[in-house]
Scaffold this motif. Structure first.
Motif, mmCIF file in Angstrom:
data_model
loop_
_atom_site.group_PDB
_atom_site.id
_atom_site.type_symbol
_atom_site.label_atom_id
_atom_site.label_comp_id
_atom_site.label_asym_id
_atom_site.label_seq_id
_atom_site.Cartn_x
_atom_site.Cartn_y
_atom_site.Cartn_z
ATOM 1 N N GLY A 95 -0.226 -10.050 17.934
ATOM 2 C CA GLY A 95 -0.984 -8.922 18.451
ATOM 3 C C GLY A 95 -2.178 -8.528 17.596
ATOM 4 N N ARG A 96 -2.959 -7.614 18.114
ATOM 5 C CA ARG A 96 -4.113 -7.050 17.423
ATOM 6 C C ARG A 96 -3.896 -5.543 17.305
ATOM 7 N N GLY A 97 -4.039 -5.022 16.091
ATOM 8 C CA GLY A 97 -3.872 -3.588 15.878
ATOM 9 C C GLY A 97 -2.492 -3.083 16.246
ATOM 10 N N VAL A 98 -1.470 -3.857 15.912
ATOM 11 C CA VAL A 98 -0.102 -3.504 16.289
ATOM 12 C C VAL A 98 0.434 -2.394 15.395
ATOM 13 N N ARG A 99 0.980 -1.377 16.020
ATOM 14 C CA ARG A 99 1.659 -0.292 15.304
ATOM 15 C C ARG A 99 3.132 -0.343 15.646
ATOM 16 N N ARG A 100 3.981 -0.140 14.613
ATOM 17 C CA ARG A 100 5.419 -0.217 14.817
ATOM 18 C C ARG A 100 6.096 1.067 14.369
ATOM 19 N N ASP A 101 7.240 1.364 14.979
ATOM 20 C CA ASP A 101 7.986 2.553 14.580
ATOM 21 C C ASP A 101 8.906 2.205 13.404
ATOM 22 N N ARG A 102 9.740 3.142 13.020
ATOM 23 C CA ARG A 102 10.602 2.939 11.859
ATOM 24 C C ARG A 102 11.638 1.843 12.072
ATOM 25 N N LYS A 103 11.918 1.532 13.320
ATOM 26 C CA LYS A 103 12.867 0.465 13.625
ATOM 27 C C LYS A 103 12.156 -0.864 13.848
ATOM 28 N N CYS A 104 10.883 -0.927 13.501
ATOM 29 C CA CYS A 104 10.073 -2.137 13.560
ATOM 30 C C CYS A 104 9.669 -2.521 14.984
ATOM 31 N N ARG A 105 9.892 -1.654 15.948
ATOM 32 C CA ARG A 105 9.531 -1.948 17.321
ATOM 33 C C ARG A 105 8.052 -1.683 17.552
ATOM 34 N N ALA A 106 7.389 -2.622 18.212
ATOM 35 C CA ALA A 106 5.965 -2.465 18.511
ATOM 36 C C ALA A 106 5.788 -1.354 19.539
ATOM 37 N N ILE A 107 4.926 -0.388 19.227
ATOM 38 C CA ILE A 107 4.701 0.723 20.142
ATOM 39 C C ILE A 107 3.251 0.792 20.616
ATOM 40 N N ARG A 108 2.389 0.047 19.952
ATOM 41 C CA ARG A 108 0.983 0.056 20.354
ATOM 42 C C ARG A 108 0.313 -1.218 19.868
ATOM 43 N N GLY A 109 -0.688 -1.675 20.621
ATOM 44 C CA GLY A 109 -1.432 -2.861 20.217
ATOM 45 C C GLY A 109 -2.065 -3.555 21.412
ATOM 46 N N ARG A 110 -2.638 -4.709 21.148
ATOM 47 C CA ARG A 110 -3.215 -5.562 22.187
ATOM 48 C C ARG A 110 -2.679 -6.975 21.982
ATOM 49 N N TRP A 111 -2.279 -7.584 23.080
ATOM 50 C CA TRP A 111 -1.711 -8.934 23.000
ATOM 51 C C TRP A 111 -2.376 -9.840 24.031
ATOM 52 N N TYR A 112 -2.610 -11.066 23.609
ATOM 53 C CA TYR A 112 -3.226 -12.063 24.487
ATOM 54 C C TYR A 112 -2.160 -13.035 24.950
ATOM 55 N N SER A 113 -2.030 -13.202 26.254
ATOM 56 C CA SER A 113 -1.076 -14.151 26.813
ATOM 57 C C SER A 113 -1.818 -15.445 27.114
ATOM 58 N N PRO A 114 -1.647 -16.476 26.287
ATOM 59 C CA PRO A 114 -2.458 -17.688 26.428
ATOM 60 C C PRO A 114 -2.150 -18.503 27.671
ATOM 61 N N TYR A 115 -0.994 -18.303 28.276
ATOM 62 C CA TYR A 115 -0.637 -19.087 29.447
ATOM 63 C C TYR A 115 -1.589 -18.829 30.617
#
Length: 223
Positions: A95-115
């Motif tokens: 991802g790009r600019g990924v933010r995670r919570d205390r449990k390491c879960r991604a809560i914000r960001g941008r992701w590229y799906s190459p398929y």
């Protein structure tokens, strides 16, 4: 004298303002390197290596799916770093600019799906795909592995086995091999084929004849 001084001062200020104007009107920065990299056409060396590894893979008929279950590989994602499991590690990596919570879960960001070549802003629309599907690996020889080896395969962050894709693409692919399903985005075929071959070669999984033909055809898109 006073008007002359004012004229000189005005001219000096005008000269000082030129660089600022140039900065504001400069050409925009080049495209995101991540977007440019998604052509994924490979290099001559990497393509030659993939062809060589493909030639070294054993060709055999697929094994029975009998006895397969997802839990034989992955009852859950393995933890790799503190609270972060393999899935969250891949989401953070891809991802790009990924933010995670205390449990390491991604809560914000941008992701590229190459398929399919699309960007997504919600983690809920994404899956972490096994390039070589678990069910396909089972039929390619993994049914003979130990539970520990299958678990290591399903959570491998070293080989190109895990990639962030859209949920819709992951569902469409299912457990199919390249002879039955290929990414809709043709520009990704080279990367997809080399990743598939690299994983199978490392784990000494065999290929079927039709699978080998499909991979060879996909490698022809490398340039």
């Amino acid at each position: 004298m006073i008007p002359l001084r004012r004229a000189v001062r005005s001219a000096a200020l005008a000269l000082l303002s030129v660089p600022v104007a140039l900065t504001l009107t400069a050409a925009p920065a080049s495209a995101d390197p991540r977007e440019r990299s998604q052509t994924d056409t490979g290099t001559d060396a990497s393509t030659a290596r993939a062809r060589r590894m493909l030639g070294q893979l054993k060709v055999a008929r697929p094994l029975s799916i009998r006895g397969y279950s997802h839990r034989r590989f992955q009852p859950r994602w393995a933890h790799h770093k503190g609270a972060c499991d393999a899935r969250e590690m891949v989401l953070a990596r891809d991802g790009r600019g990924v933010r995670r919570d205390r449990k390491c879960r991604a809560i914000r960001g941008r992701w590229y799906s190459p398929y399919e070549g699309k960007w997504f802003r919600s983690e809920r629309l994404l899956d972490v795909d096994h390039v070589v599907p678990l069910a396909y690996a089972w039929r390619s020889g993994a049914r003979r592995w130990s539970q520990a080896k299958r678990r290591a395969f399903a959570n491998d962050l070293t080989r190109p086995e895990l990639v962030t894709v859209s949920h819709s693409m992951n569902i469409a692919k299912g457990g199919q091999g390249p002879q039955s399903w290929r990414p809709p985005r043709r520009a990704y075929w080279c990367r997809y084929a080399t990743s598939w071959i690299t994983v199978k070669h490392h784990y000494r999984l065999f290929v079927t004849r039709s699978e080998r033909v499909a991979l060879r055809n996909m490698l022809r898109t490398c340039r």
